[in-house]
Design a protein around this motif. Structure first.
Motif, PDB file in Angstrom:
ATOM      1  N   GLN A  25       0.818  -1.205   0.000  1.00  0.00           N
ATOM      2  CA  GLN A  25       0.000   0.000   0.000  1.00  0.00           C
ATOM      3  C   GLN A  25       0.858   1.264   0.000  1.00  0.00           C
ATOM      4  O   GLN A  25       1.752   1.418   0.836  1.00  0.00           O
ATOM      5  CB  GLN A  25      -0.940   0.020   1.208  1.00  0.00           C
ATOM      6  N   THR A  69       0.584   5.565   0.062  1.00  0.00           N
ATOM      7  CA  THR A  69      -0.320   6.610   0.531  1.00  0.00           C
ATOM      8  C   THR A  69      -0.112   7.873  -0.313  1.00  0.00           C
ATOM      9  O   THR A  69       0.977   8.092  -0.861  1.00  0.00           O
ATOM     10  CB  THR A  69      -0.082   6.943   2.018  1.00  0.00           C
ATOM     11  N   SER A  70      -1.148   8.675  -0.432  1.00  0.00           N
ATOM     12  CA  SER A  70      -1.062   9.865  -1.271  1.00  0.00           C
ATOM     13  C   SER A  70      -1.762  11.043  -0.617  1.00  0.00           C
ATOM     14  O   SER A  70      -2.646  10.871   0.234  1.00  0.00           O
ATOM     15  CB  SER A  70      -1.675   9.598  -2.652  1.00  0.00           C
ATOM     16  N   ARG A  71      -1.363  12.228  -1.034  1.00  0.00           N
ATOM     17  CA  ARG A  71      -2.009  13.454  -0.572  1.00  0.00           C
ATOM     18  C   ARG A  71      -1.809  14.536  -1.612  1.00  0.00           C
ATOM     19  O   ARG A  71      -0.869  14.484  -2.424  1.00  0.00           O
ATOM     20  CB  ARG A  71      -1.444  13.902   0.777  1.00  0.00           C
ATOM     21  N   ASN A  79      -9.307  15.235   2.152  1.00  0.00           N
ATOM     22  CA  ASN A  79      -8.590  13.980   2.333  1.00  0.00           C
ATOM     23  C   ASN A  79      -9.284  12.781   1.710  1.00  0.00           C
ATOM     24  O   ASN A  79      -8.800  11.652   1.825  1.00  0.00           O
ATOM     25  CB  ASN A  79      -8.382  13.710   3.831  1.00  0.00           C
ATOM     26  N   GLY A 131      -7.567   8.179  -3.747  1.00  0.00           N
ATOM     27  CA  GLY A 131      -6.440   8.266  -2.828  1.00  0.00           C
ATOM     28  C   GLY A 131      -6.802   9.130  -1.643  1.00  0.00           C
ATOM     29  O   GLY A 131      -7.971   9.258  -1.274  1.00  0.00           O
ATOM     30  N   ALA A 141      -5.961  10.336   2.548  1.00  0.00           N
ATOM     31  CA  ALA A 141      -5.561   9.747   3.827  1.00  0.00           C
ATOM     32  C   ALA A 141      -6.228   8.402   4.107  1.00  0.00           C
ATOM     33  O   ALA A 141      -5.612   7.506   4.708  1.00  0.00           O
ATOM     34  CB  ALA A 141      -5.888  10.728   4.960  1.00  0.00           C
ATOM     35  N   ASN A 142      -7.457   8.222   3.676  1.00  0.00           N
ATOM     36  CA  ASN A 142      -8.197   7.009   4.022  1.00  0.00           C
ATOM     37  C   ASN A 142      -8.320   6.017   2.871  1.00  0.00           C
ATOM     38  O   ASN A 142      -9.051   5.030   2.984  1.00  0.00           O
ATOM     39  CB  ASN A 142      -9.599   7.390   4.515  1.00  0.00           C
ATOM     40  N   SER A 143      -7.629   6.262   1.774  1.00  0.00           N
ATOM     41  CA  SER A 143      -7.740   5.379   0.605  1.00  0.00           C
ATOM     42  C   SER A 143      -6.356   5.033   0.072  1.00  0.00           C
ATOM     43  O   SER A 143      -5.871   5.642  -0.884  1.00  0.00           O
ATOM     44  CB  SER A 143      -8.573   6.046  -0.494  1.00  0.00           C
ATOM     45  N   PRO A 144      -5.690   4.065   0.697  1.00  0.00           N
ATOM     46  CA  PRO A 144      -4.366   3.656   0.202  1.00  0.00           C
ATOM     47  C   PRO A 144      -4.458   3.081  -1.202  1.00  0.00           C
ATOM     48  O   PRO A 144      -5.505   2.596  -1.629  1.00  0.00           O
ATOM     49  CB  PRO A 144      -3.911   2.610   1.223  1.00  0.00           C
TER      50      PRO A 144
END
Length: 486
Positions: free
Chosen positions: A45, A47-49, A303, A469, A471-474
């Protein structure tokens, strides 16, 4: 023997992996007993932002001009530019005695204009909406260097206070010409900005128009026309183009020309000739972009997804699971590492004039984000990659080289400095950037053509998309490993 076999197996395995997730029998189907490979897969996994672009490298000839209201943020986006004009070596005019155009007893230009030629396929908005441009002469040239989209020649003091300050209006569709002319092959929409008013140079000399100034300077000071550098530094530093009024249009300017016309005689005939000076890659052109930072920050704070937005809007930062990938199979080789970024419907495509979706995005290491564009780097599929929108997603099919390099850099850094990771917080991060490309076509001796991408630069036109994507969608990163069976 085994090295050659391993290379062949790697290529075959990647091809098969694109068709099926089942790799259990791959080894037995393509190798003999003595060289049998063992394959395994992993899913990790990332992570993105969203991150604010703030400003982007803008020394490019992908030029946009106009002001629009972004339907996604309900805020305004403005694009302006500065342009210099190239002087080709060997430039010449007819003998002065043959010039027929005259004013105040001396040679003259009959007219002088700046032409802005549009690429309608890249323009945005209503083609009949008027846009008002203000053209200002520079006092001194903007010297070659690294310029970003927050560079404003007016604020920086480059504009000549008593120089040309000309306003003109235009629309993307030039209705001054007949429909039959506008439909002919080779016709291009353009706006013309007249420079036919009297012009006073820095020495206080007045001419009936700017073209006359150029012609008289040529015959009295031909050395100033030797090349682009002397021309820009002694005669025409350039012009700044500002949006002074109008809303709803963003024009892509594919070509900028400074055109002066005059008449001359040759034997018993009279001819009309033009001096064409163009803004080309050999000289400098910069873009000045204004965005509503508060409006963009509201999207950055969302997010539930991430954004890609241009010009100079929002990028997506991705933290790759380098340690997980490397440590899970420490003794195996990476055959393939792929990651896909899926699009979400943002709703901006449902407006009367929808904002386009980025067609190409660049993945580049965060530490190299600025130097990549400043150095005019080409993606190499080792530390930088490009993906094209397909099936509503951007897929990077194999970033294994990047994962391997990141893991190696960390390992080597920790050998000499236990605090290396803390000092390099972006070591495993990449940034996704909307980009535009320039292509070159070459021909062989048989007339067959080959077209390749020759340049990658920040997208300065309007584009926007939401990506799955946040914070809560890897995001899944799929890996194929291989090793020789013991």
């Amino acid at each position: 023997m085994k090295l050659r076999l391993f290379t062949a197996i790697a290529i075959t395995a990647m091809a098969m992996a694109s068709c099926s997730e089942d790799t259990e029998t791959i080894g037995s189907s393509i190798t003999n007993e003595s060289d049998k490979m063992v394959f395994s897969t992993g899913v990790y996994q990332a992570t993105s932002r969203s991150i604010m672009a703030d400003s982007v490298y803008s020394k490019t000839f992908d030029c946009y001009f106009g002001k629009v209201k972004d339907p996604e943020t309900n805020s305004y986006v403005k694009n302006e530019f500065m342009a210099q004009f190239n002087m080709l070596e060997g430039f010449s005019l007819p003998d002065k005695s043959t010039i027929l155009s005259e004013s105040d007893g001396d040679i003259a230009a009959d007219s002088c204009e700046i032409w802005l030629i549009f690429d309608r396929s890249k323009c945005y908005g209503d083609s009949l909406t008027p846009l008002k441009v203000k053209v200002k002469e520079l006092a001194v040239p903007v010297e070659d260097g690294s310029y970003y989209s927050n560079f404003d020649p007016v604020v920086e003091g480059y504009v000549r206070k008593d120089g040309i300050n000309k306003s003109s209006s235009f629309a993307l569709s030039n209705l001054h010409f007949s429909d039959s002319l506008r439909s002919t092959s080779g016709y291009a929409e353009f706006a013309s900005i007249s420079l036919n008013d009297p012009y006073t140079d820095k020495d206080g000399n007045t001419y009936n128009n700017f073209g006359t100034y150029l012609m008289r300077q040529y015959y009295s000071n031909p050395e100033k026309f030797k090349n682009a550098y002397t021309f820009i530094h002694t005669l025409v530093p350039g012009f700044n183009f500002e949006v002074s009024d109008g809303l709803g249009v963003m024009a892509n300017i594919s070509q900028i020309d400074l055109v002066s016309q005059f008449r001359y005689k040759e034997e018993d005939s009279t001819y009309t000739a033009s001096i064409y000076l163009s803004s080309t890659p050999e000289v400098l052109q910069t873009s000045h972009i204004e965005n509503d930072k508060a409006a963009l920050n509201r999207l950055v704070a969302d997010n539930s997804c991430t954004y890609l937005k241009s010009p100079a809007g929002i990028f997506t930062e991705v933290t790759l699971p380098v340690d997980d990938i490397s440590l899970a199979h420490a003794n195996d080789s990476l055959l393939s590492v792929s990651v896909t970024f899926e699009r979400e419907n943002s709703g901006v495509q449902n407006t009367k004039y929808p904002i386009g979706t980025p067609q190409n995005i660049l993945m580049v290491q965060k530490d190299s984000l600025y130097s990549f564009f400043e150095n005019k780097t080409m993606y190499d599929y080792t530390t930088s990659f490009m993906a094209t929108l397909s099936s509503n997603a951007y897929t990077f099919s194999n970033i294994g080289n990047l994962i391997t390099q990141m893991a190696r850099q960390k390992a080597e850094g920790l050998k000499s400095d236990a605090a290396w990771e803390a000092k390099h917080p972006d070591w495993n991060k990449v940034v996704l950037v909307p980009v535009a490309t320039t292509s070159k076509t070459s021909y062989d001796s048989y007339g067959y053509s080959t077209t390749v991408i020759s340049d990658v630069h920040n997208q300065l036109g309007l584009s926007s998309t939401k990506l799955v994507g946040g914070a809560n969608s890897p995001i899944e990163v799929k890996v194929i490993y291989a090793k020789f069976k013991q």
